[in-house]
Motif scaffolding. Sequence first.
Motif, PDB file in Angstrom:
ATOM      1  N   SER A   1     -21.469  44.371  15.202  1.00 56.35           N
ATOM      2  CA  SER A   1     -20.940  43.044  15.532  1.00 56.35           C
ATOM      3  C   SER A   1     -20.647  42.900  17.021  1.00 56.35           C
ATOM      4  CB  SER A   1     -19.667  42.771  14.732  1.00 56.35           C
ATOM      5  OG  SER A   1     -18.670  43.743  15.017  1.00 56.35           O
ATOM      6  N   LEU A   2     -20.428  44.027  17.709  1.00 58.53           N
ATOM      7  CA  LEU A   2     -20.139  43.977  19.147  1.00 58.53           C
ATOM      8  C   LEU A   2     -21.339  43.488  19.954  1.00 58.53           C
ATOM      9  CD1 LEU A   2     -18.168  47.348  19.549  1.00 58.53           C
ATOM     10  CD2 LEU A   2     -17.229  45.038  19.325  1.00 58.53           C
ATOM     11  N   VAL A   3     -22.534  43.681  19.419  1.00 62.38           N
ATOM     12  CA  VAL A   3     -23.746  43.226  20.113  1.00 62.38           C
ATOM     13  C   VAL A   3     -24.405  42.076  19.357  1.00 62.38           C
ATOM     14  CG1 VAL A   3     -24.204  45.404  21.275  1.00 62.38           C
ATOM     15  CG2 VAL A   3     -25.116  45.047  18.975  1.00 62.38           C
ATOM     16  N   GLY A   4     -23.642  41.436  18.481  1.00 63.09           N
ATOM     17  CA  GLY A   4     -24.164  40.294  17.749  1.00 63.09           C
ATOM     18  C   GLY A   4     -25.256  40.648  16.769  1.00 63.09           C
ATOM     19  N   ALA A   5     -25.235  41.897  16.279  1.00 66.59           N
ATOM     20  CA  ALA A   5     -26.270  42.354  15.352  1.00 66.59           C
ATOM     21  C   ALA A   5     -25.632  42.674  14.008  1.00 66.59           C
ATOM     22  CB  ALA A   5     -26.979  43.580  15.924  1.00 66.59           C
TER      23      ALA A   5
ATOM     24  N   PHE B   1     -32.827  40.333  25.931  1.00 69.65           N
ATOM     25  CA  PHE B   1     -33.623  40.407  24.701  1.00 69.65           C
ATOM     26  C   PHE B   1     -32.770  40.866  23.523  1.00 69.65           C
ATOM     27  CE2 PHE B   1     -36.754  40.032  27.909  1.00 69.65           C
ATOM     28  CZ  PHE B   1     -37.836  39.416  27.299  1.00 69.65           C
ATOM     29  N   GLY B   2     -31.661  41.511  23.815  1.00 69.64           N
ATOM     30  CA  GLY B   2     -30.729  41.880  22.768  1.00 69.64           C
ATOM     31  C   GLY B   2     -29.954  40.698  22.219  1.00 69.64           C
ATOM     32  N   THR B   3     -30.037  39.557  22.914  1.00 68.64           N
ATOM     33  CA  THR B   3     -29.338  38.352  22.446  1.00 68.64           C
ATOM     34  C   THR B   3     -30.218  37.475  21.564  1.00 68.64           C
ATOM     35  OG1 THR B   3     -30.014  37.005  24.367  1.00 68.64           O
ATOM     36  CG2 THR B   3     -27.987  38.315  24.585  1.00 68.64           C
ATOM     37  N   LEU B   4     -31.486  37.831  21.397  1.00 69.11           N
ATOM     38  CA  LEU B   4     -32.381  37.013  20.586  1.00 69.11           C
ATOM     39  C   LEU B   4     -31.985  37.082  19.110  1.00 69.11           C
ATOM     40  CD1 LEU B   4     -35.865  37.702  22.205  1.00 69.11           C
ATOM     41  CD2 LEU B   4     -34.147  36.022  22.808  1.00 69.11           C
ATOM     42  N   SER B   5     -32.493  36.152  18.340  1.00 71.53           N
ATOM     43  CA  SER B   5     -32.078  36.021  16.944  1.00 71.53           C
ATOM     44  C   SER B   5     -32.708  37.061  16.036  1.00 71.53           C
ATOM     45  CB  SER B   5     -32.435  34.623  16.430  1.00 71.53           C
ATOM     46  OG  SER B   5     -31.888  33.637  17.267  1.00 71.53           O
TER      47      SER B   5
ATOM     48  N   GLN C   1     -33.771  40.559  14.582  1.00 70.43           N
ATOM     49  CA  GLN C   1     -33.182  41.889  14.644  1.00 70.43           C
ATOM     50  C   GLN C   1     -34.097  42.878  15.367  1.00 70.43           C
ATOM     51  OE1 GLN C   1     -30.063  43.044  13.576  1.00 70.43           O
ATOM     52  NE2 GLN C   1     -29.653  40.860  13.449  1.00 70.43           N
ATOM     53  N   SER C   2     -35.411  42.735  15.227  1.00 75.31           N
ATOM     54  CA  SER C   2     -36.329  43.650  15.906  1.00 75.31           C
ATOM     55  C   SER C   2     -36.202  43.519  17.419  1.00 75.31           C
ATOM     56  CB  SER C   2     -37.774  43.386  15.472  1.00 75.31           C
ATOM     57  OG  SER C   2     -38.135  42.035  15.698  1.00 75.31           O
ATOM     58  N   MET C   3     -36.037  42.281  17.913  1.00 73.30           N
ATOM     59  CA  MET C   3     -35.871  42.076  19.346  1.00 73.30           C
ATOM     60  C   MET C   3     -34.508  42.582  19.818  1.00 73.30           C
ATOM     61  SD  MET C   3     -38.599  40.838  20.738  1.00 73.30           S
ATOM     62  CE  MET C   3     -39.456  41.975  19.645  1.00 73.30           C
ATOM     63  N   LYS C   4     -33.486  42.407  18.972  1.00 76.21           N
ATOM     64  CA  LYS C   4     -32.172  42.959  19.297  1.00 76.21           C
ATOM     65  C   LYS C   4     -32.252  44.480  19.415  1.00 76.21           C
ATOM     66  CE  LYS C   4     -29.125  39.476  17.172  1.00 76.21           C
ATOM     67  NZ  LYS C   4     -28.340  39.147  18.375  1.00 76.21           N
ATOM     68  N   GLN C   5     -32.951  45.093  18.487  1.00 74.13           N
ATOM     69  CA  GLN C   5     -33.083  46.544  18.505  1.00 74.13           C
ATOM     70  C   GLN C   5     -33.779  47.006  19.787  1.00 74.13           C
ATOM     71  OE1 GLN C   5     -34.941  47.966  14.905  1.00 74.13           O
ATOM     72  NE2 GLN C   5     -33.303  47.192  13.586  1.00 74.13           N
ATOM     73  N   MET C   6     -34.842  46.317  20.168  1.00 74.01           N
ATOM     74  CA  MET C   6     -35.549  46.686  21.387  1.00 74.01           C
ATOM     75  C   MET C   6     -34.652  46.506  22.609  1.00 74.01           C
ATOM     76  SD  MET C   6     -39.027  45.125  23.103  1.00 74.01           S
ATOM     77  CE  MET C   6     -38.205  43.710  23.836  1.00 74.01           C
ATOM     78  N   GLY C   7     -33.980  45.356  22.705  1.00 74.89           N
ATOM     79  CA  GLY C   7     -33.135  45.078  23.866  1.00 74.89           C
ATOM     80  C   GLY C   7     -31.980  46.042  23.990  1.00 74.89           C
ATOM     81  N   VAL C   8     -31.269  46.280  22.884  1.00 75.46           N
ATOM     82  CA  VAL C   8     -30.119  47.189  22.912  1.00 75.46           C
ATOM     83  C   VAL C   8     -30.570  48.621  23.180  1.00 75.46           C
ATOM     84  CG1 VAL C   8     -28.280  48.205  21.505  1.00 75.46           C
ATOM     85  CG2 VAL C   8     -28.678  45.749  21.441  1.00 75.46           C
ATOM     86  N   GLY C   9     -31.664  49.042  22.560  1.00 78.32           N
ATOM     87  CA  GLY C   9     -32.165  50.399  22.773  1.00 78.32           C
ATOM     88  C   GLY C   9     -32.535  50.660  24.221  1.00 78.32           C
ATOM     89  N   LEU C  10     -33.275  49.738  24.817  1.00 76.97           N
ATOM     90  CA  LEU C  10     -33.687  49.897  26.216  1.00 76.97           C
ATOM     91  C   LEU C  10     -32.488  49.837  27.162  1.00 76.97           C
ATOM     92  CD1 LEU C  10     -36.918  47.684  26.263  1.00 76.97           C
ATOM     93  CD2 LEU C  10     -36.827  50.145  26.648  1.00 76.97           C
ATOM     94  N   ALA C  11     -31.602  48.864  26.941  1.00 77.08           N
ATOM     95  CA  ALA C  11     -30.438  48.708  27.822  1.00 77.08           C
ATOM     96  C   ALA C  11     -29.531  49.931  27.755  1.00 77.08           C
ATOM     97  CB  ALA C  11     -29.661  47.451  27.439  1.00 77.08           C
ATOM     98  N   ALA C  12     -29.262  50.423  26.541  1.00 78.61           N
ATOM     99  CA  ALA C  12     -28.385  51.590  26.380  1.00 78.61           C
ATOM    100  C   ALA C  12     -28.992  52.820  27.037  1.00 78.61           C
ATOM    101  CB  ALA C  12     -28.135  51.847  24.892  1.00 78.61           C
ATOM    102  N   ALA C  13     -30.290  53.015  26.853  1.00 77.04           N
ATOM    103  CA  ALA C  13     -30.940  54.194  27.415  1.00 77.04           C
ATOM    104  C   ALA C  13     -30.922  54.177  28.943  1.00 77.04           C
ATOM    105  CB  ALA C  13     -32.381  54.279  26.919  1.00 77.04           C
ATOM    106  N   VAL C  14     -31.217  53.016  29.535  1.00 81.73           N
ATOM    107  CA  VAL C  14     -31.205  52.920  30.996  1.00 81.73           C
ATOM    108  C   VAL C  14     -29.802  53.155  31.541  1.00 81.73           C
ATOM    109  CG1 VAL C  14     -31.505  51.329  32.940  1.00 81.73           C
ATOM    110  CG2 VAL C  14     -33.234  51.429  31.143  1.00 81.73           C
ATOM    111  N   LEU C  15     -28.804  52.605  30.858  1.00 80.57           N
ATOM    112  CA  LEU C  15     -27.421  52.793  31.290  1.00 80.57           C
ATOM    113  C   LEU C  15     -27.025  54.267  31.241  1.00 80.57           C
ATOM    114  CD1 LEU C  15     -24.861  51.298  32.177  1.00 80.57           C
ATOM    115  CD2 LEU C  15     -24.211  51.136  29.772  1.00 80.57           C
ATOM    116  N   ILE C  16     -27.363  54.940  30.160  1.00 79.89           N
ATOM    117  CA  ILE C  16     -27.075  56.375  30.030  1.00 79.89           C
ATOM    118  C   ILE C  16     -27.820  57.159  31.103  1.00 79.89           C
ATOM    119  CG2 ILE C  16     -27.510  58.398  28.571  1.00 79.89           C
ATOM    120  CD1 ILE C  16     -26.949  56.574  26.149  1.00 79.89           C
TER     121      ILE C  16
END
Length: 748
Positions: free
Chosen positions: A594-598, A670-674, A676-691
């Motif tokens: 829910s924190l990432v709207g997913a 892209f993690g804000t899109l409606s 779930q597959s696009m949310k997964q891609m956006g959150v996965g990429l953003a989290a990995a780059v941040l780490i």
Amino acid sequence: MGNRDTRVRGLAARAGGWSARHRWAAVGIWVLFVVLAMGIGSAAGTVEVKESDQLKGETHTAARIIEDAGIEEPASETVLVQSRDGSLKATDPAFRDAVAAVAEAVDATGEVTDITSPYDTGTIAKDGHSALVQFDMRGDSDTAGERVEPVLKAVEGVQKDHASLRIEEIGGASMMKTFDDAFGDDFKQAEYSAVPVALGILLIAFGALVAALVPVALAITAIMATMGLMGIVSHFQPMDDTAGSVMLLVGLAVGVDYCLFYLRREREERAAGRDPETALRIAAATSGRAVIVSGVTVCVAMAGMLFTGLATFEAMGLASLMVVAVAMIGSVTVLPALLSLLGERVEKGRIPFLRRRRTQGSGESRFWSAVLKGVLARPLVSVLVAAGALLAIAAPAIGMKTQNLTLDQEFGDSLPIVQTYNRVNEAFPGGSEPAEVIVKADDINAADVTAALEKFKEQAVSSGASRGPVEIKLHDAQNIAYVYVPLIGGSDLDKAGESLTTLRDEVRPATLGKVDGVEAPITGQVAGSQDFNDQLAGAVAPVFAFVVVFAFALMLLSFRSLTVAITSIVLNLLSVGAAYGILVAVFQHGWGASLVGAEGVGAIITWLPLFLFVILFGLSMDYHVFVVSRIREARLRGRTTNDAIKHGVVTTAGVVTSAAVIMVAVFAIFGTLSMQSMKQMGVGLAAAVLIDATIIRGVLLPAVMALLGERNWYLPKWLHWLPDLTHDESPEAIAPVTRDDEDERVGV
């Protein structure tokens, strides 16, 4: 480790030198290249991936049979007629009237054909409270969504006249229209907003409008050129919309990053008191080289997608590879020319409140200086804590489950049509997405073929794979039959997959398989998902091996250090593993979704793990090469290992942070899109780059290098035969040269 040769060497330095001396020619050639690529690509047109080439296995065979036969499969629609409170049954007059009214209303639109009544086809639920009216849309199935609105309105009209019944339409055309209306602009808005976001972050990073515009402009022109090249290349490797979207994401990320690295170094050298010409030479010899090493490594990673055997992945890999190559070439050629042309004007458009902050200090980050002080004081503790934390984050990935997401998983219950989808599946398990058996025979009406079709129809139900009704649609002219089998399990792809296996391995061999000359591949959503998973599973090992081995070889040749090559691979794998863990925790288990709207949907979209691995492994090299190059450069100038590590990390912290923030912001969009597959891609990429930009480059890398000391630069004697591609330069050794000796010292 002394710098044996003080001349400017290496491809990047030579390209930068030539561009600076022939700046108008360099800019003109780049503009001509972009215009020609777009013009030729537009004239050539783009060849789209055919459905028959999307997948391998039976899905591919079925699509090829349909394509060869020239059958244009229409968009099928279904109207669910269902008692709201269970008081009416399909045999009741009021129910029959509603069914007849639906058939009459949709037929009156003139947009449909082949209307079938549930009383003729047997599409009545076992409890008798639900029935399906089925029909096909006229015209091309690809554009059926544009013509379905009158039909939807007709069904709504019938619903108003029969309040005791639930009358709802679902099908390929109605879903296409619903999704276009709800999400049609969703993806485009995300793409369009990525550029302003990147520009805003660059404005903060540079504090000057011109300096911020240069990377964005170069990235956009690289993307434009690649769009044209994609049209040309599509005649050899067909492309699709997904490849274009991925190309835009990757192009913006690496295009801005490469310019950022180069421009930041040039400004840093000018701030240190060097004249513009010398500053540009140093940037070309150092950051320019890092851009080439990084770019080639990213290209190799993207090339890994070509080994999947899946047309969409191959298109994404080729498109990404091209945009990275174009952005890399632009960064080491036209960028030096632009900086030479602009000179001090690159500082135009200063942001007042950022000016004072940016003009103070030595360019070293106070925050990272404080972090590095603690890391280098206790490197072993830092390694254990950071690596332990990342391994803990990665742990959920052990239980990763991948599958193609069903409609309700992809969109939740936010759309009425998803609720209709669930009701149809509940009343008719598998009815909304049946398995399709494409039967091809020499004579589809031959007695043995007809008998085999009837046996298949019977055994599909008796075997427990389907509750029926099983429908057969003949195409006599092409000697092809379509057999539609609702699978037990419905939208539960695991159970539906078991039903599919029963059809393929038991029912088909015992019926259609006994007739000579008959082909009967089974396709459909469940079959497509299974075939895709099987193909992808077979591609994982070769893709992983290719990317890891070639990335290792490139790092070994670029730094002439076995240690650097090994640590690069290990740290990148750790970063990817942590990204996998976050994906599984958030989207599979729903922890913090829910924190990432997913929401937790119980699975990760099938294509994402391999896609993330390739993209992240490539993009991670940007930061790694940039930071390690700076550390090695400082070590070559005589600093101690710990001092070189501190200098390399803190002086690159600003540019790495800026680059990471841009990537995280773009991917987060892209993690804000409606979907779930696009949310997964956006959150996965953003989290990995941040780490990657924080824990990996700011803590683990310096801690590991501090522990290794001089062993960081270890190259066994038996590897000394490897070509020397380092071409490192010590900035202090690069002095301004006169026009007379320029060609001798900076070869073109």
